[in-house]
Design an enzyme around this catalytic site. Structure first.
Site, PDB file in Angstrom:
ATOM      1  N   GLY A 114     -12.012  -6.762  -4.878  1.00  0.00           N
ATOM      2  CA  GLY A 114     -10.567  -6.578  -4.904  1.00  0.00           C
ATOM      3  C   GLY A 114      -9.967  -7.126  -6.182  1.00  0.00           C
TER       4      GLY A 114
ATOM      5  N   SER B   6      -3.092  -2.423  -7.722  1.00  0.00           N
ATOM      6  CA  SER B   6      -3.106  -3.180  -6.469  1.00  0.00           C
ATOM      7  C   SER B   6      -1.693  -3.416  -5.944  1.00  0.00           C
ATOM      8  CB  SER B   6      -3.784  -4.533  -6.688  1.00  0.00           C
ATOM      9  OG  SER B   6      -5.078  -4.345  -7.211  1.00  0.00           O
ATOM     10  N   HIS B   7      -1.618  -3.657  -4.637  1.00  0.00           N
ATOM     11  CA  HIS B   7      -0.288  -3.721  -4.034  1.00  0.00           C
ATOM     12  C   HIS B   7       0.468  -5.008  -4.333  1.00  0.00           C
ATOM     13  CE1 HIS B   7       2.662  -1.561  -1.907  1.00  0.00           C
ATOM     14  NE2 HIS B   7       2.789  -2.434  -0.922  1.00  0.00           N
TER      15      HIS B   7
ATOM     16  N   PHE C 137      15.885 -18.603  -1.061  1.00  0.00           N
ATOM     17  CA  PHE C 137      15.216 -17.597  -0.243  1.00  0.00           C
ATOM     18  C   PHE C 137      15.305 -18.055   1.204  1.00  0.00           C
ATOM     19  CE2 PHE C 137      11.708 -14.295  -0.814  1.00  0.00           C
ATOM     20  CZ  PHE C 137      12.439 -13.537  -1.702  1.00  0.00           C
TER      21      PHE C 137
ATOM     22  N   GLN D 176       3.899  -9.818  10.557  1.00  0.00           N
ATOM     23  CA  GLN D 176       5.320  -9.874  10.229  1.00  0.00           C
ATOM     24  C   GLN D 176       5.884  -8.479  10.005  1.00  0.00           C
ATOM     25  OE1 GLN D 176       6.940 -11.554   6.286  1.00  0.00           O
ATOM     26  NE2 GLN D 176       7.483 -13.109   7.781  1.00  0.00           N
TER      27      GLN D 176
ATOM     28  N   HIS E  39       9.200  -6.321   8.652  1.00  0.00           N
ATOM     29  CA  HIS E  39      10.394  -6.443   7.824  1.00  0.00           C
ATOM     30  C   HIS E  39      11.464  -5.514   8.382  1.00  0.00           C
ATOM     31  CE1 HIS E  39      13.057  -6.623   4.408  1.00  0.00           C
ATOM     32  NE2 HIS E  39      12.336  -7.611   3.920  1.00  0.00           N
TER      33      HIS E  39
ATOM     34  N   LEU F 299      10.457  -1.013   0.902  1.00  0.00           N
ATOM     35  CA  LEU F 299      11.222  -2.159   1.368  1.00  0.00           C
ATOM     36  C   LEU F 299      12.578  -2.258   0.665  1.00  0.00           C
ATOM     37  CD1 LEU F 299       9.577  -5.506   1.993  1.00  0.00           C
ATOM     38  CD2 LEU F 299      11.564  -5.513   0.557  1.00  0.00           C
TER      39      LEU F 299
ATOM     40  N   GLU G   4      16.025  -8.238   1.378  1.00  0.00           N
ATOM     41  CA  GLU G   4      17.011  -9.044   2.092  1.00  0.00           C
ATOM     42  C   GLU G   4      18.289  -9.208   1.263  1.00  0.00           C
ATOM     43  OE1 GLU G   4      13.781 -10.780   2.763  1.00  0.00           O
ATOM     44  OE2 GLU G   4      13.899 -10.943   4.938  1.00  0.00           O
TER      45      GLU G   4
ATOM     46  N   ARG H  53      13.755 -12.406   9.859  1.00  0.00           N
ATOM     47  CA  ARG H  53      13.168 -11.069   9.858  1.00  0.00           C
ATOM     48  C   ARG H  53      12.805 -10.584  11.258  1.00  0.00           C
ATOM     49  NH1 ARG H  53       9.087 -11.448   4.581  1.00  0.00           N
ATOM     50  NH2 ARG H  53      10.766 -11.467   3.061  1.00  0.00           N
TER      51      ARG H  53
ATOM     52  N   HIS I  77       4.811  -5.552   7.636  1.00  0.00           N
ATOM     53  CA  HIS I  77       4.974  -6.056   6.274  1.00  0.00           C
ATOM     54  C   HIS I  77       3.845  -6.972   5.830  1.00  0.00           C
ATOM     55  CE1 HIS I  77       6.955  -7.110   2.639  1.00  0.00           C
ATOM     56  NE2 HIS I  77       7.243  -8.335   2.973  1.00  0.00           N
TER      57      HIS I  77
ATOM     58  N   GLU J 223      -4.242 -12.099   1.058  1.00  0.00           N
ATOM     59  CA  GLU J 223      -3.734 -11.686   2.369  1.00  0.00           C
ATOM     60  C   GLU J 223      -4.859 -11.415   3.364  1.00  0.00           C
ATOM     61  OE1 GLU J 223      -0.450  -8.917   2.264  1.00  0.00           O
ATOM     62  OE2 GLU J 223      -0.643  -8.532   4.417  1.00  0.00           O
TER      63      GLU J 223
ATOM     64  N   ARG K 167       5.312 -16.008   8.043  1.00  0.00           N
ATOM     65  CA  ARG K 167       5.288 -16.360   6.629  1.00  0.00           C
ATOM     66  C   ARG K 167       6.698 -16.395   6.068  1.00  0.00           C
ATOM     67  NH1 ARG K 167       5.614 -13.479   1.728  1.00  0.00           N
ATOM     68  NH2 ARG K 167       5.683 -11.476   2.772  1.00  0.00           N
TER      69      ARG K 167
ATOM     70  N   LEU L  15       2.697 -15.008  -2.592  1.00  0.00           N
ATOM     71  CA  LEU L  15       2.220 -15.007  -3.981  1.00  0.00           C
ATOM     72  C   LEU L  15       1.616 -16.364  -4.374  1.00  0.00           C
ATOM     73  CD1 LEU L  15       4.961 -12.802  -5.746  1.00  0.00           C
ATOM     74  CD2 LEU L  15       2.713 -12.111  -4.899  1.00  0.00           C
TER      75      LEU L  15
HETATM   76  C1  LIG Z   1       6.745  -4.589  -0.608  1.00  0.00           C
HETATM   77  C2  LIG Z   1       6.197  -5.978  -0.574  1.00  0.00           C
HETATM   78  C3  LIG Z   1       6.937  -7.022  -1.128  1.00  0.00           C
HETATM   79  C4  LIG Z   1       6.437  -8.322  -1.114  1.00  0.00           C
HETATM   80  N1  LIG Z   1       7.176  -9.323  -1.697  1.00  0.00           N
HETATM   81  C5  LIG Z   1       6.664 -10.582  -1.734  1.00  0.00           C
HETATM   82  C6  LIG Z   1       7.370 -11.633  -2.403  1.00  0.00           C
HETATM   83  O1  LIG Z   1       8.455 -11.435  -2.940  1.00  0.00           O
HETATM   84  N2  LIG Z   1       6.839 -12.869  -2.422  1.00  0.00           N
HETATM   85  C7  LIG Z   1       5.636 -13.146  -1.846  1.00  0.00           C
HETATM   86  O2  LIG Z   1       5.199 -14.273  -1.923  1.00  0.00           O
HETATM   87  N3  LIG Z   1       4.936 -12.156  -1.229  1.00  0.00           N
HETATM   88  C8  LIG Z   1       5.417 -10.896  -1.157  1.00  0.00           C
HETATM   89  N4  LIG Z   1       4.704  -9.903  -0.519  1.00  0.00           N
HETATM   90  C9  LIG Z   1       3.351 -10.192  -0.010  1.00  0.00           C
HETATM   91  C10 LIG Z   1       2.318 -10.198  -1.118  1.00  0.00           C
HETATM   92  O3  LIG Z   1       2.719  -9.346  -2.155  1.00  0.00           O
HETATM   93  C11 LIG Z   1       0.949  -9.758  -0.649  1.00  0.00           C
HETATM   94  O4  LIG Z   1       0.568 -10.495   0.450  1.00  0.00           O
HETATM   95  C12 LIG Z   1      -0.078  -9.971  -1.745  1.00  0.00           C
HETATM   96  O5  LIG Z   1       0.304  -9.313  -2.926  1.00  0.00           O
HETATM   97  C13 LIG Z   1      -1.480  -9.519  -1.368  1.00  0.00           C
HETATM   98  O6  LIG Z   1      -2.326  -9.708  -2.500  1.00  0.00           O
HETATM   99  P1  LIG Z   1      -3.887  -9.568  -2.423  1.00  0.00           P
HETATM  100  O7  LIG Z   1      -4.429  -9.915  -3.750  1.00  0.00           O
HETATM  101  O8  LIG Z   1      -4.380 -10.310  -1.243  1.00  0.00           O
HETATM  102  O9  LIG Z   1      -4.114  -8.007  -2.103  1.00  0.00           O
HETATM  103  P2  LIG Z   1      -3.708  -6.677  -2.901  1.00  0.00           P
HETATM  104  O10 LIG Z   1      -2.810  -6.921  -4.041  1.00  0.00           O
HETATM  105  O11 LIG Z   1      -3.319  -5.689  -1.878  1.00  0.00           O
HETATM  106  O12 LIG Z   1      -5.086  -6.229  -3.540  1.00  0.00           O
HETATM  107  C14 LIG Z   1      -6.150  -5.775  -2.763  1.00  0.00           C
HETATM  108  C15 LIG Z   1      -7.251  -5.349  -3.699  1.00  0.00           C
HETATM  109  O13 LIG Z   1      -8.431  -5.121  -2.954  1.00  0.00           O
HETATM  110  C16 LIG Z   1      -9.015  -3.904  -3.327  1.00  0.00           C
HETATM  111  N5  LIG Z   1      -9.770  -3.388  -2.188  1.00  0.00           N
HETATM  112  C17 LIG Z   1      -9.335  -3.213  -0.915  1.00  0.00           C
HETATM  113  N6  LIG Z   1     -10.329  -2.732  -0.144  1.00  0.00           N
HETATM  114  C18 LIG Z   1     -11.423  -2.611  -0.939  1.00  0.00           C
HETATM  115  C19 LIG Z   1     -12.754  -2.165  -0.727  1.00  0.00           C
HETATM  116  N7  LIG Z   1     -13.180  -1.739   0.455  1.00  0.00           N
HETATM  117  N8  LIG Z   1     -13.609  -2.171  -1.773  1.00  0.00           N
HETATM  118  C20 LIG Z   1     -13.197  -2.586  -3.010  1.00  0.00           C
HETATM  119  N9  LIG Z   1     -11.951  -3.015  -3.258  1.00  0.00           N
HETATM  120  C21 LIG Z   1     -11.073  -3.038  -2.237  1.00  0.00           C
HETATM  121  C22 LIG Z   1      -7.885  -3.048  -3.798  1.00  0.00           C
HETATM  122  O14 LIG Z   1      -8.345  -2.124  -4.732  1.00  0.00           O
HETATM  123  C23 LIG Z   1      -6.960  -4.073  -4.452  1.00  0.00           C
HETATM  124  O15 LIG Z   1      -7.323  -4.249  -5.804  1.00  0.00           O
HETATM  125  C24 LIG Z   1       5.189  -8.591  -0.511  1.00  0.00           C
HETATM  126  C25 LIG Z   1       4.449  -7.543   0.036  1.00  0.00           C
HETATM  127  C26 LIG Z   1       4.949  -6.258   0.023  1.00  0.00           C
HETATM  128  C27 LIG Z   1       4.135  -5.159   0.638  1.00  0.00           C
END
Ligand SMILES: Cc1cc2nc3c(=O)[nH]c(=O)nc-3n(C[C@H](O)[C@H](O)[C@H](O)COP(=O)(O)OP(=O)(O)OC[C@H]3O[C@@H](n4cnc5c(N)ncnc54)[C@H](O)[C@@H]3O)c2cc1C
Ligand code: SF4
Ligand code: FES
Lengths: 304, 447
Positions: B12, B42-43, B115, B235, B237, B247, B250, B283, B348, B372, B383, B389
């Site tokens: 990831g 990535s998300h 916040f 959670q 939203h 999204l 807020e 929320r 969310h 996550e 949360r 983040l």
């Molecule tokens: C719209 C939105 C707004 C948010 N705003 C906030 C905020 O303001 N403040 C805050 O603290 N949090 C916020 N969050 C929560 C936070 O952004 C996420 O929890 C966090 O970004 C998740 O990061 P991550 O690195 O765990 O996963 P991700 O960024 O989702 O990355 C997952 C990675 O895993 C890879 N992957 C997945 N499955 C596989 C597989 N089978 N094989 C190989 N690769 C794989 C993907 O390619 C990707 O690169 C928000 C979330 C959303 C959805």
């Protein structure tokens, strides 16, 4: 924080109702006639309304279908090695994007239809395609804004891997060629102390930092199409983001200028603005390139 | 089958994965990222709000910990919360040192804002695009370090020994296929595998998560025998656009946006869901209220409610909420200056995930998780906004350092792990049998 507001909303907009009101029922000539005639007329009216409604529904359904013409190509499957266009008719709803339509077509008609997408909200930069003759992010493009049939093709000037998926390697190579990482001369010794940056300077680089690596700009650029080594708008914009960042030192800026000034750098740009027009993040790419040209000239004069 | 050999494999390339990879590299490990999306896709890039970190005078990590614990309904684990809040300032400033374009104050320091649920305005932000900048800044550092990235490789399985007891198992790598060609390959990890695959939002019909957030890491870990923790805590939203799940922050309600049902009632008050906080209730409260309205036939189109901000006036809207206008226009086809925006609750964030300790270690030797998809248990039942983040960077970094096996000697299990027979001593069950009591003043319990 907020107290209850008593005022009414100015105009709570009516939810759209699907059924047309039957306005014609009682307004026809009111002849003083017998019960039978009234009944007959009622039946007639009802039938007429029925037919009308059916017709309306049909046209609405027809109107509510969007016609897509989608580029197809699969080098690995016999019979799909010649590029062709497939037609899909997809039910339309308000707010539907080109990406929604592609997903519908894939899920309901042809599961082999291939395209990149992930966030659905214009942040991941996966789904830049050539839609009705222009580079656009599919998830950010409302179908309602497009003429039909909606023609969806992969990004021009890139190698097609399959259907709407293009090879992004070259784009990534160009991005990485400008040394796209922050590189300050020195950092505060206290690891809890930030470097200072003025609001103005942050504002200055703000637009440049919004790039989502979608490749739309590169694909729209004639120069990039003709010169494979041209860094391209996104990479030059990346360099701009660091050159203009006051947190980086002067000498690093020099080195960066040298990179963008090389043969396949800023001087290739002929200010056609095509990149600026297609950028889904509204980054003023052409302006940034022009500014770097001026910086480069200034920089060279310094060494005379 | 080709086998790629590295010291550490990070699965990831989101915020957690990138931070872990950088940390492992800084420990000297040969690290590779295997990811089904190119990292910048990535998300994490979708996060808008910010990063909670106690940076300023008048604030301290204990206040942050207290807020987090309270927000969690006291179900988070205290040592994990302490670690999060103690490490966050350093990790946040680390991002600044890597060039992240944070919003700035007049004196040039990074900006923070209030916040929900925070006793101090400690949410450190970069415009409305904090996640985008965090993700790109860290990817730049990955490029700088020449860390190998296998992008568009889909990991399907962990390579784990078949010892009967999960606690005896050892993880040696992963299996993945190249999405473009379907070619399968093995990725052997000398020191450790770190799962950082993000949330499972796509399990839900309506979610703010990306199409790629399919919970793969948690599924793989579970199949390998690792317990999943707190999976019931999801959670929702309250304000997401009905057609895509995008999204609406807020901020709209913070500025005075009002929620109406189909009868034009301001239901948060008129139906008594939250007589004091109204639209600004938490929320979960607002989400439940909306759903109740829809279930009781007061929803619009039987699906959503209206979020109206027109009364704020064009000037204020354009000044403070401009990005919302674009979101409503681009993704829902609605001009929010002219009409109310349709909104409904959407999945969310998953508080639960792969059970780990504060170093990202799971019960399987050599297998780590962060971000996550992991549950260090810093969020408990709920949360706080701005706490995900910091979780990515704090626990991403710790997992990276520990997986590299070269961290502080007292923590390293490297020696035992290397000998397959020696690794059979640990118990399989959760390593934290009961949730520790919250002790707000217990300093230094986790270092
Ligand atoms: C719209 C939105 C707004 C948010 N705003 C906030 C905020 O303001 N403040 C805050 O603290 N949090 C916020 N969050 C929560 C936070 O952004 C996420 O929890 C966090 O970004 C998740 O990061 P991550 O690195 O765990 O996963 P991700 O960024 O989702 O990355 C997952 C990675 O895993 C890879 N992957 C997945 N499955 C596989 C597989 N089978 N094989 C190989 N690769 C794989 C993907 O390619 C990707 O690169 C928000 C979330 C959303 C959805
Ligand atoms: S500059 Fe704009 S068009 Fe070019 S890659 Fe970046 S976001 Fe896309
Ligand atoms: S799907 Fe992410 S930019 Fe369109």
């Amino acid at each position: 924080m907020s107290t209850p507001v008593t005022e009414e909303p100015e105009s709570e907009s009516e939810p759209e109702t699907d059924e047309q009101p039957a306005a014609d029922a009682e307004t026809a000539a009111a002849e003083p006639t017998a019960q039978q005639r009234r009944m007959a007329k009622k039946r007639d009216d009802a039938a007429r309304r029925d037919a009308q409604r059916r017709a309306e529904e049909e046209t609405r359904e027809a109107e509510n279908t969007v016609h897509l013409k989608v580029f197809r190509y699969d080098p690995e499957v016999e019979g799909k090695q010649e590029p062709r266009f497939d037609d899909f008719r997809v039910p339309f709803h308000k707010g539907m994007t080109v990406l929604d339509a592609l997903i519908y077509a894939r899920d309901h008609y042809d599961s082999s239809l291939t395209f990149r997408h992930s966030c659905r909200q214009a942040v991941c930069g996966s789904d830049a395609m050539f839609v009705n003759g222009r580079q656009r992010l599919c998830c950010k493009t409302q179908l309602a804004d497009l003429d039909e049939p909606v023609r969806i093709e992969p990004l021009p000037h890139q190698d097609v891997v399959k259907d709407l998926v293009v090879d992004m390697e070259h784009f990534y190579d160009q991005m990485e060629a400008v040394e796209p990482f922050f590189d300050p001369d020195d950092l505060p010794s206290d690891d809890l102390a930030e470097q200072r940056q003025s609001r103005e300077n942050r504002e200055y680089i703000k637009m440049a930092t919004r790039c989502i690596w979608c490749g739309a700009c590169m694909s729209s650029c004639n120069i990039a199409a003709g010169d494979n080594e041209y860094l391209g708008p996104a990479a030059i914009n990346m360099a701009y983001r660091f050159i203009m960042d006051e947190r980086e030192g002067e000498s690093r800026g020099q080195e960066r200028l040298e990179i963008v000034e090389q043969e396949h750098g800023v001087w290739r740009c002929q200010t056609q603005f095509s990149c600026t027009e297609v950028c889904p993040k509204d980054i003023p790419l052409t302006e940034h390139i022009q500014e770097l040209k001026r910086e480069a000239v200034k920089n060279n004069l310094k060494f005379w | 089958m080709t086998i790629h050999n590295h010291d550490v494999i990070v699965v990831g390339g989101g915020g957690a994965g990138l931070r872990a990879a950088i940390a492992a590299r800084e420990e000297g490990a040969d690290v590779a990222i295997v990811t089904k999306l190119h990292p910048v896709r990535s998300h994490t890039g979708a996060a808008e709000g910010g990063i909670n970190a106690a940076l300023r005078e008048g604030d301290d990590w204990e206040m942050h910990a207290y807020d987090t614990m309270k927000g969690s309904d006291y179900l988070a684990d205290a040592p994990a919360v302490e670690t999060l809040c103690q490490d966050s300032p350093h990790e946040t400033i680390q991002l600044e040192h890597w060039g992240m374009p944070f919003s700035r104050e007049d004196d040039g320091t990074v900006s923070q804002r209030p916040f929900g649920g925070l006793s101090f305005p400690r949410t450190t932000y970069a415009g409305a695009e904090t996640g985008h900048h965090l993700l790109h800044t860290m990817y730049q550092q990955v490029v700088k370090r020449g860390i190998e990235v296998y992008d568009e490789w889909y990991v399907t399985e962990l390579a784990v020994t078949d010892h009967e007891n999960p606690g005896d198992r050892i993880c040696h790598g992963v299996v993945a296929y190249d999405i473009a060609t379907g070619e399968l390959a093995g990725f052997a990890a000398e020191d450790g595998v770190i799962l950082a695959t993000g949330g499972p939002g796509q399990v839900y019909d309506h979610t703010t998560n990306a199409v790629a957030n399919t919970g793969d890491g948690a599924a793989m870990a579970y199949r390998a025998g690792v317990p999943l923790e707190d999976m019931e805590f999801i959670q929702f939203h309250p304000t997401t656009l009905p057609s895509t799940g995008v999204l609406i922050s807020e901020g709209v309600r913070g500025e005075g946006g009002i929620l109406y049902n189909d009868d034009g009632e301001r239901f948060m008050y008129e139906r008594g869901y939250a007589n004091n906080a109204g639209e600004l209730a938490s929320r979960d409260v607002v989400s439940r209220a909306e759903l109740t309205e829809v279930n009781e036939d007061r929803g619009i189109q039987d699906e959503y409610v209206h979020l109206d901000m027109r009364h704020l006036g064009e000037e204020r809207i354009v000044d403070r909420l401009e990005n919302i206008l674009h979101l409503a226009e681009d993704f829902e086809g609605v001009d929010a200056l002219e009409e109310p925006m349709p909104v409904k609750p959407g999945q969310h964030y998953a508080m639960g995930g792969i059970e780990t300790d504060e170093n990202g270690q799971t019960c399987i030797d050599g297998l780590y998780a962060a971000g996550e998809n992991a549950c260090v248990s810093v969020h408990g039942a709920n949360r706080l906004g701005g706490n995900a983040l910091p979780e990515l960077i704090v626990f991403g970094a710790r997992a990276g350092r520990h997986a590299a096996g070269r961290s502080r000697p007292d923590r390293s299990t490297r020696a035992t792990r290397r000998s397959p027979m020696g690794a059979g001593k640990r118990s399989s069950g959760p390593r934290r049998p009961s949730r520790p009591r919250w002790r707000p003043n217990a300093a230094g319990s986790t270092g």
